[in-house]
Design an enzyme around this catalytic site. Structure first.
Site, short mmCIF file in Angstrom:
data_model
loop_
_atom_site.label_atom_id
_atom_site.label_comp_id
_atom_site.label_asym_id
_atom_site.label_seq_id
_atom_site.Cartn_x
_atom_site.Cartn_y
_atom_site.Cartn_z
N LYS A 128 -11.98 -2.28 7.14
CA LYS A 128 -11.72 -3.18 8.07
C LYS A 128 -12.51 -2.77 9.27
O LYS A 128 -12.86 -3.99 9.87
CB LYS A 128 -10.54 -2.49 7.46
CG LYS A 128 -10.28 -3.17 6.48
CD LYS A 128 -8.68 -2.86 5.90
CE LYS A 128 -8.44 -2.03 4.36
NZ LYS A 128 -8.61 -3.66 3.84
N ASP B 207 -1.77 6.56 6.54
CA ASP B 207 -2.84 5.71 5.83
C ASP B 207 -2.86 4.60 7.09
O ASP B 207 -2.48 3.68 7.29
CB ASP B 207 -2.23 5.25 4.73
CG ASP B 207 -3.17 3.92 3.89
OD1 ASP B 207 -4.30 3.88 4.82
OD2 ASP B 207 -2.76 3.06 2.97
N TRP C 288 0.57 -0.97 -0.10
CA TRP C 288 -0.26 -0.13 -0.11
C TRP C 288 1.01 0.84 0.08
O TRP C 288 0.53 1.69 -0.36
CB TRP C 288 -1.10 0.04 1.06
CG TRP C 288 -1.54 -0.93 0.79
CD1 TRP C 288 -1.54 -2.09 1.50
CD2 TRP C 288 -3.12 -1.05 -0.66
NE1 TRP C 288 -2.92 -3.48 1.08
CE2 TRP C 288 -3.62 -2.62 0.48
CE3 TRP C 288 -3.22 -0.68 -1.48
CZ2 TRP C 288 -4.33 -3.14 -1.34
CZ3 TRP C 288 -4.13 -1.14 -2.06
CH2 TRP C 288 -5.13 -2.44 -2.15
C1 LIG Z 1 -2.98 0.02 3.95
C2 LIG Z 1 -4.58 -0.40 3.07
N1 LIG Z 1 -4.48 1.31 2.21
C3 LIG Z 1 -5.06 1.29 0.80
C4 LIG Z 1 -5.89 0.46 0.93
C5 LIG Z 1 -7.01 1.22 -0.68
O1 LIG Z 1 -8.26 1.05 0.28
P1 LIG Z 1 -9.35 1.16 -0.86
O2 LIG Z 1 -9.60 -0.26 -1.79
O3 LIG Z 1 -10.62 1.88 -0.15
O4 LIG Z 1 -8.68 2.10 -1.68
C6 LIG Z 1 -6.19 -0.80 1.84
C7 LIG Z 1 -7.30 -1.59 1.22
O5 LIG Z 1 -7.03 -2.52 1.86
C8 LIG Z 1 -5.34 -1.18 2.47
O6 LIG Z 1 -5.65 -2.35 3.33
#
Ligand SMILES: Cc1ncc(COP(=O)(O)O)c(C=O)c1O
Length: 354
Positions: free
Chosen positions: A191, A167, A104
């Site tokens: 989550k 994040d 991520w």
């Molecule tokens: C730490 C983290 N950041 C960003 C995301 C991306 O999230 P989204 O699918 O809501 O865009 C996720 C998705 O699992 C994640 O776990």
């Protein structure tokens, strides 16, 4: 109310399980919310009751996370992925420093590189959190608190003189946020907080540019002034979040969530470390409390492990395709007994196959 027997142990990495009580309350209100003879989904978001519900949800976020007064709390759309682009668009940086601890972080870097110069610390394999060099003249520093795929947690937020953006998609509300070390924290809801479709953004208002060249829907400053209602917001998602926040509060707040997460993850790591059949490669001090990836001694057994687990009601343990093996996600709403049931099953499986 007693949970129905059909609720399985849900180890999904996200979207993830919601507290059973929240789903039961939502079910009870589906045909009649607040005596209106219809659901909250079926009326205008400008209705005073919906506006009050948004305000209440915001107040609960503020109370549970001790959000400072000069920070805005926004319920946006687009997921954390949209924020990878929208945070640079709203903060208008020229230079950014990013800590790279997993998949991520990599995505946040790729988005930021489109508009700014990006300095990066950290690289694969993602089994530890690297030490930071001196952070020079950058507009902000970005890191991912909990890497959902690699299972890496940044145990201590850096104490920097530049703004820090985090994040927290897979760890928000599982521990307190030190606001003396953070300026903007964002998280997809799906989550620890509610269903997908809502992205929580908490940020210091003075960071937001008043002239962001983005749609007003994604303009943090405009959304802060409009109570997250520049346009039709994801009302049902915020409604469920409001209920999850009540559940967190009634369960003892973020401190209780943290205590449980430490107990549950410690028990699972201990079971993994004591076995010679299961392994987790992440260094002890940066292991995630939310997402615990583990490998079996023989990957040819992966499919059997997953399907036998499912036949016992231990669901969604298959690891992310990029790392293989298994992953047990232990978000706030995971039921008591889930980790113990998983450990029992892991021991039995090991005894059969080691
Ligand atoms: C730490 C983290 N950041 C960003 C995301 C991306 O999230 P989204 O699918 O809501 O865009 C996720 C998705 O699992 C994640 O776990």
């Amino acid at each position: 109310m007693r949970p129905p027997m059909t609720r399985t142990f849900n180890f999904s990495a996200g979207p993830a399980g919601l507290p059973t009580q929240v789903l039961q309350q939502a079910q009870a209100e589906l045909l009649d919310w607040q005596g209106l003879g219809c659901s909250v989904m079926e009326i205008s978001h400008r209705d005073r009751r919906v506006v009050a519900m948004f305000e209440a949800a915001e107040a609960k976020v503020r109370a549970l996370l001790s959000v400072p007064e000069d920070h805005a709390v926004l319920f946006l759309q687009g997921g954390a992925t949209a924020m990878f682009d929208l945070i640079p668009a709203n903060l208008a940086p020229r230079r950014i420093h990013v800590l790279n601890t997993g998949a991520w972080s990599e995505k946040a870097i790729a988005a930021a590189e489109k508009v700014a110069q990006v300095q990066v610390t950290g690289q694969a394999p993602y089994t530890q959190v690297p030490d930071l060099p001196e952070i020079g003249d950058v507009d902000y520093f970005h890191y991912c608190h909990n890497e959902t795929i690699h299972g890496v947690r940044v145990a201590e937020a850096p104490d920097l003189s530049v703004p820090v953006v985090c994040d927290a998609s897979s760890s928000v509300f599982s521990e307190a946020i030190d606001w003396s070390r953070h300026d903007l924290v964002y998280a997809g809801a799906q989550k620890n907080l509610g269903p997908s479709g809502v992205t929580l953004v908490i940020g210091r208002r003075s960071l937001f540019s008043d002239s962001a060249s983005v749609s007003p829907v994604f303009d943090f400053s405009k959304q802060a002034k409009a109570g997250s209602m520049v346009n039709t917001p994801p009302v049902y998602g915020v409604y469920l979040i409001d209920k999850v926040l009540d559940w967190i509060d009634a369960s003892g707040g973020v401190q209780a969530m943290q205590r449980r997460a430490v107990q549950r993850s410690d028990a699972l790591y201990q079971a993994i470390d004591q076995s010679s059949f299961y392994t987790n490669p992440v260094q002890a001090e940066c292991r995630s409390r939310m997402n615990i990836p583990f490998l079996l001694a023989d990957s040819a057994l992966d499919q059997a492990f997953v399907s036998q687990a499912e036949s016992r009601g231990l669901m969604f343990l298959k690891g992310h395709r990029s790392v293989g093996g298994m992953r047990a996600s232990l978000y706030n709403a995971i039921q008591d007994g889930a980790v113990e049931a998983l450990i029992d099953y892991m021991r039995e499986f090991e005894a059969q196959h080691a």
